[in-house]
Scaffold this motif. Structure first.
Motif, short mmCIF file in Angstrom:
data_model
loop_
_atom_site.label_atom_id
_atom_site.label_comp_id
_atom_site.label_asym_id
_atom_site.label_seq_id
_atom_site.Cartn_x
_atom_site.Cartn_y
_atom_site.Cartn_z
N ASP A 13 1.25 -1.15 -0.46
CA ASP A 13 -0.05 0.11 0.05
C ASP A 13 0.51 1.18 0.14
OD1 ASP A 13 0.88 -0.19 2.65
OD2 ASP A 13 -1.22 0.54 3.49
N LYS A 159 3.27 1.44 3.34
CA LYS A 159 3.22 3.07 3.68
C LYS A 159 3.53 3.25 5.17
CE LYS A 159 -0.59 5.27 4.64
NZ LYS A 159 -2.10 5.47 4.37
N ARG A 160 4.40 4.11 6.09
CA ARG A 160 3.94 4.47 7.03
C ARG A 160 3.62 5.89 7.24
NH1 ARG A 160 6.01 -0.22 9.27
NH2 ARG A 160 7.57 -0.99 8.82
N ARG A 161 3.92 6.75 6.00
CA ARG A 161 3.29 8.25 6.26
C ARG A 161 2.95 8.48 5.37
NH1 ARG A 161 6.85 11.23 9.21
NH2 ARG A 161 6.61 10.33 11.48
N HIS A 162 2.24 9.76 5.20
CA HIS A 162 1.68 10.13 3.85
C HIS A 162 0.83 11.16 3.65
CE1 HIS A 162 0.75 9.71 -0.79
NE2 HIS A 162 1.19 8.61 -0.89
N PHE A 164 -1.06 12.18 1.49
CA PHE A 164 -2.50 12.33 1.05
C PHE A 164 -3.36 12.11 2.80
CE2 PHE A 164 -6.34 9.23 0.27
CZ PHE A 164 -6.56 10.08 -0.97
N ASP A 165 -2.80 12.01 3.21
CA ASP A 165 -3.38 11.31 4.96
C ASP A 165 -3.88 12.71 5.13
OD1 ASP A 165 -3.74 8.78 4.24
OD2 ASP A 165 -1.74 8.70 5.85
N ASP A 166 -3.36 13.75 5.10
CA ASP A 166 -3.13 15.03 5.49
C ASP A 166 -3.36 16.36 4.51
OD1 ASP A 166 -2.09 14.82 8.38
OD2 ASP A 166 -0.03 14.62 7.09
N GLY A 167 -4.67 15.27 3.64
CA GLY A 167 -5.24 15.99 2.44
C GLY A 167 -4.41 16.96 1.59
N THR A 169 -2.79 16.35 -1.64
CA THR A 169 -3.74 15.40 -3.67
C THR A 169 -2.08 15.22 -4.28
OG1 THR A 169 -3.97 17.90 -4.64
CG2 THR A 169 -6.18 16.78 -3.62
#
Length: 176
Positions: A13, A159-162, A164-167, A169
């Motif tokens: 992922d 995925k450890r951090r991305h 996208f998780d904070d909006g 794009t």
């Protein structure tokens, strides 16, 4: 010890599956090898497609005629996409064999299978019957056990951090 061609599976992922495949394509082409890249559920306009298309020994194909994610498609769009995916798979594998390519990349083939656009058995049959000189890269999330069994390399992107998780794009030149 033999030097047989292998099957690579870049899954998970996390970001980087296509990037890893493209890196291998550049490395292989840089040594003069013929490469065929088929992208499923992508429209062929990303930065990597544009760069690879400039390389003399690389052939690029893409299959996403409606330019939508599968969950956004209506039934007619899903059928058009399935038809395009199946044609692209047949074209890519046929071309790789006819032209003696040494590397075939089937980008997002796992998604094409899991969405029902491509018959997994067709992919398995191709892998089982391919020449021992054709290296193949498969990418995507959630590969089946059958695909994993055929892989010589399995690299999982986690995925450890991305952003996208904070909006944030997808950004041109970074994600596409």
């Amino acid at each position: 010890m033999t030097n047989k061609a292998c099957v690579h599976l870049y899954c998970g992922d996390g970001k980087g599956k296509t990037t890893a495949a493209v890196g291998l394509a550049v490395r292989f082409a840089g040594r003069g090898g013929k490469v065929v890249v088929a992208q499923f559920l992508k429209d062929g306009t990303s930065g990597e497609c544009r760069a690879l298309a400039k390389l003399e020994t690389v052939t690029m194909l893409a299959a996403n005629p409606v330019r939508k994610f599968s969950f956004q498609m209506n039934e007619e769009e899903k059928q058009r996409t399935a038809d395009a995916v199946q044609r692209t798979f047949a074209t890519a594998t046929g071309y790789a064999v006819r032209e003696g390519a040494g590397l075939l990349i089937l980008d997002e083939v796992c998604a094409a299978i899991s969405c029902g656009f491509l018959d997994e058995q067709a992919v398995l049959d191709f892998l089982d019957g391919r020449s021992d000189t054709l290296e193949v890269v498969l990418t995507g999330r959630d590969p089946s056990e059958a695909l994993q069994e055929r892989a010589d390399y399995i690299t999982e992107m986690v995925k450890r951090r991305h952003p996208f998780d904070d909006g944030v794009t997808a950004r041109e030149g970074i994600e596409w």
